[in-house]
Design a protein around this motif. Structure first.
Motif, mmCIF file in Angstrom:
data_model
loop_
_atom_site.group_PDB
_atom_site.id
_atom_site.type_symbol
_atom_site.label_atom_id
_atom_site.label_comp_id
_atom_site.label_asym_id
_atom_site.label_seq_id
_atom_site.Cartn_x
_atom_site.Cartn_y
_atom_site.Cartn_z
ATOM 1 N N TRP A 1 28.626 14.076 14.925
ATOM 2 C CA TRP A 1 29.200 14.371 13.621
ATOM 3 C C TRP A 1 29.876 15.740 13.618
ATOM 4 O O TRP A 1 30.919 15.919 12.983
ATOM 5 N N GLN A 2 29.280 16.712 14.315
ATOM 6 C CA GLN A 2 29.828 18.062 14.287
ATOM 7 C C GLN A 2 31.132 18.192 15.060
ATOM 8 O O GLN A 2 32.067 18.848 14.617
ATOM 9 N N LEU A 3 31.187 17.576 16.246
ATOM 10 C CA LEU A 3 32.352 17.761 17.122
ATOM 11 C C LEU A 3 33.370 16.634 17.008
ATOM 12 O O LEU A 3 34.501 16.775 17.461
ATOM 13 N N ASN A 4 32.969 15.499 16.424
ATOM 14 C CA ASN A 4 33.888 14.388 16.161
ATOM 15 C C ASN A 4 34.717 14.012 17.394
ATOM 16 O O ASN A 4 35.957 14.002 17.344
ATOM 17 N N PRO A 5 34.070 13.684 18.519
ATOM 18 C CA PRO A 5 34.831 13.371 19.735
ATOM 19 C C PRO A 5 35.515 12.004 19.633
ATOM 20 O O PRO A 5 35.163 11.165 18.810
ATOM 21 N N ASP A 6 36.487 11.789 20.520
ATOM 22 C CA ASP A 6 37.117 10.475 20.634
ATOM 23 C C ASP A 6 36.272 9.550 21.505
ATOM 24 O O ASP A 6 36.255 8.336 21.300
ATOM 25 N N ILE A 7 35.588 10.143 22.491
ATOM 26 C CA ILE A 7 34.792 9.389 23.455
ATOM 27 C C ILE A 7 33.419 10.041 23.563
ATOM 28 O O ILE A 7 33.315 11.270 23.601
ATOM 29 N N VAL A 8 32.380 9.221 23.607
ATOM 30 C CA VAL A 8 31.027 9.723 23.842
ATOM 31 C C VAL A 8 30.562 9.196 25.192
ATOM 32 O O VAL A 8 30.602 7.980 25.446
ATOM 33 N N LYS A 9 30.131 10.103 26.061
ATOM 34 C CA LYS A 9 29.634 9.724 27.384
ATOM 35 C C LYS A 9 28.110 9.652 27.342
ATOM 36 O O LYS A 9 27.442 10.666 27.107
ATOM 37 N N LEU A 10 27.570 8.468 27.551
ATOM 38 C CA LEU A 10 26.122 8.303 27.579
ATOM 39 C C LEU A 10 25.598 8.737 28.941
ATOM 40 O O LEU A 10 26.063 8.273 29.985
ATOM 41 N N ASP A 11 24.613 9.595 28.921
ATOM 42 C CA ASP A 11 24.062 10.129 30.161
ATOM 43 C C ASP A 11 23.325 9.050 30.947
ATOM 44 O O ASP A 11 22.762 8.103 30.374
ATOM 45 N N ARG A 12 23.294 9.211 32.253
ATOM 46 C CA ARG A 12 22.646 8.243 33.129
ATOM 47 C C ARG A 12 21.163 8.064 32.795
ATOM 48 O O ARG A 12 20.591 6.984 33.016
ATOM 49 N N ILE A 13 20.530 9.087 32.254
ATOM 50 C CA ILE A 13 19.097 8.992 31.945
ATOM 51 C C ILE A 13 18.822 7.835 30.995
ATOM 52 O O ILE A 13 17.774 7.181 31.070
ATOM 53 N N MET A 14 19.774 7.517 30.120
ATOM 54 C CA MET A 14 19.587 6.413 29.182
ATOM 55 C C MET A 14 19.605 5.077 29.921
ATOM 56 O O MET A 14 18.846 4.154 29.600
ATOM 57 N N LEU A 15 20.482 4.951 30.926
ATOM 58 C CA LEU A 15 20.509 3.740 31.746
ATOM 59 C C LEU A 15 19.208 3.576 32.514
ATOM 60 O O LEU A 15 18.665 2.470 32.623
ATOM 61 N N MET A 16 18.712 4.669 33.065
ATOM 62 C CA MET A 16 17.476 4.603 33.850
ATOM 63 C C MET A 16 16.313 4.147 32.986
ATOM 64 O O MET A 16 15.494 3.324 33.409
ATOM 65 N N HIS A 17 16.211 4.657 31.765
ATOM 66 C CA HIS A 17 15.152 4.224 30.857
ATOM 67 C C HIS A 17 15.315 2.751 30.502
ATOM 68 O O HIS A 17 14.347 1.990 30.486
ATOM 69 N N ALA A 18 16.557 2.348 30.201
ATOM 70 C CA ALA A 18 16.817 0.969 29.797
ATOM 71 C C ALA A 18 16.522 -0.010 30.922
ATOM 72 O O ALA A 18 16.113 -1.147 30.673
ATOM 73 N N ALA A 19 16.695 0.423 32.161
ATOM 74 C CA ALA A 19 16.448 -0.456 33.298
ATOM 75 C C ALA A 19 14.965 -0.730 33.505
ATOM 76 O O ALA A 19 14.588 -1.715 34.142
ATOM 77 N N HIS A 20 14.097 0.121 32.932
ATOM 78 C CA HIS A 20 12.662 -0.017 33.170
ATOM 79 C C HIS A 20 11.857 -0.271 31.900
ATOM 80 O O HIS A 20 10.656 -0.503 31.976
ATOM 81 N N ARG A 21 12.522 -0.226 30.738
ATOM 82 C CA ARG A 21 11.804 -0.436 29.479
ATOM 83 C C ARG A 21 12.576 -1.421 28.607
ATOM 84 O O ARG A 21 13.742 -1.182 28.277
ATOM 85 N N ALA A 22 11.901 -2.499 28.218
ATOM 86 C CA ALA A 22 12.560 -3.529 27.428
ATOM 87 C C ALA A 22 13.011 -2.991 26.077
ATOM 88 O O ALA A 22 14.075 -3.372 25.566
#
Length: 425
Positions: free
Chosen positions: A185-206
């Motif tokens: 909300w503060q920086l209002n970017p055009d693109i948000v890059k999701l960090d790899r840590i979120m993928l790693m969690h999603a790969a191991h937690r339903a």
């Protein structure tokens, strides 16, 4: 504010050396005893099945030609107070080398320290480099990651100024550390890059795997494109596809390299991953339909009996006797619940006791719920929601619903099915 004179004079002589390696020209620069140069990691659009941009990454070697981590390069620069100078040097290298790639329309994703954007001299150097190389700002995606001491108001103001010049803005490392939705909300970017840590969690937690698509959807609704970085495995690629990400980057698709991506190879990789996603989605949908079939049949019979004049308590027993059926309830044409929930399973008592304030739903208004609205749109048909969090027990469920004529009243019959249990069955 960056003046025209600053923009013309801020670019110091860069002292870059042009060399040719394996037939590819590229610039390097000396920083102390280190030799610095660029490589580029492609950013792919999953829908277009091609690279739509390249992220400039720093590579460093010491006097003995041993690789030095970029983290160590910037760490040492921060220690001696030269982080903005090294950041500017890296940007200059990336711009010079990007101009040699022959990319005609792709973006350059350029990591920038907040100070580069906030301080007029460093910002002017960036603009002067672009002007000299003939790169319009619309070709540049500035990847912003706030530093610990960043003045967020000043950064937001600077980001707005760069956006007005035509740059695109990306918020880097979303989901890592303290980079959260508030920064969007503060920086209002055009693109948000999701960090790899979120993928790693999603790969191991339903639960994380189920949350990721919702997060991407939220960002889309906020008007942001979503890039998932660090995709390294087939499983992570499937997660990126399933959550409807716009862009991806990572070793699974292509490693950083001095030159452009192999477009034919990338198209094959993305097409094969997409085909596997389609096959898995179709198999999952068939499995879901098979698991729901007995519930739908029992629910249709309950609706038929309800329309014939039997009471709610009488018609729901066959549905509620199924293993994961949770409850039945009846709504009027305005979404208000008539009577209490009908529950058969006594083993729900312990769980329900924790949510006792929500136990009595008589008179509750479920007008906002999708299952109510869907039933009214097409009466006489069973509608099944996507899995969602039930307010009754804070557990995932799906709701079956059907609009039924009961005497002179139009009602909506509803039945909940515990979905987590269904998935594990």
């Amino acid at each position: 504010m960056i003046t025209e004179q600053q923009e013309k004079t801020a670019l110091a002589p860069h002292g870059f050396d042009l060399s040719v390696t394996s037939g590819l020209q590229r610039y390097s620069a000396q920083h102390g005893e280190l030799t610095l140069t660029s490589v580029f990691q492609p950013v792919f659009s999953l829908s277009h099945m091609r690279a739509i941009g390249y992220e400039g990454l720093l590579r460093a070697h010491d006097a003995l030609d041993r690789p030095v981590s970029p983290i160590d390069v910037f760490g040492e620069a921060a220690r001696v107070g030269e982080v903005l100078q090294v950041d500017r040097l890296a940007q200059g290298l990336h711009l010079e080398n990007f101009s040699l790639l022959g990319a005609e329309r792709e973006w350059l994703f350029l990591n920038v320290h907040p100070g580069t954007l906030i301080e007029p001299y460093h910002a002017a150097a960036l603009l002067a480099n672009l002007n000299r190389l003939g790169l319009p700002p619309r070709r540049i995606v500035l990847e912003v990651l706030e530093a610990d001491a960043t003045d967020l108001d000043a950064l937001a103001h600077a980001v707005d100024a760069f956006r007005e010049r035509g740059f695109l803005i990306a918020l880097d490392d979303f989901g890592a550390g303290h980079v959260d939705i508030g920064r969007v909300w503060q920086l209002n970017p055009d693109i948000v890059k999701l960090d790899r840590i979120m993928l790693m969690h999603a790969a191991h937690r339903a639960d994380m795997a189920a949350t990721l698509p919702a997060l991407v959807s939220l960002l889309h609704e906020a008007g942001k494109l979503v890039l998932i970085e660090g995709v390294e495995t087939e499983q992570e690629a499937q997660l990126a596809l399933s959550c409807n990400a716009d862009f991806v980057q990572g070793f699974f698709f292509a490693r950083p390299a001095p030159g452009l991506a192999d477009s034919s190879h990338a198209q094959v990789i993305i097409a094969e991953a997409t085909d596997r996603f389609r096959e898995q989605t179709e198999a999952r949908e068939r499995g879901t339909a098979s698991r729901l079939a007995p519930y739908i049949r029992a629910f249709e019979r309950a609706a038929e009996r309800l329309g014939a004049g039997e009471t709610l308590e009488e018609v729901c027993w066959n549905f509620l006797a199924l293993d994961h059926a949770a409850r039945c309830f009846l709504l009027d044409a305005n979404g208000r619940q008539a009577g209490r929930n009908v529950v058969l399973r006594v083993d729900r008592a312990e769980q329900g006791a924790r949510f006792l304030p929500l136990d009595d739903a008589q008179g509750a208004n479920w007008l906002r719920r999708p299952y109510f609205r869907a039933a009214l749109v097409a009466p006489g048909r069973v509608h099944v929601t996507s899995p969602y969090l039930s307010i009754n027990e804070a557990l995932p469920c799906v709701t079956l619903s059907m609009a039924v004529q009961v005497g002179d009243r139009l009602c909506v019959l509803c039945g909940d099915v515990d979905w987590l249990a269904e998935l594990l069955a």
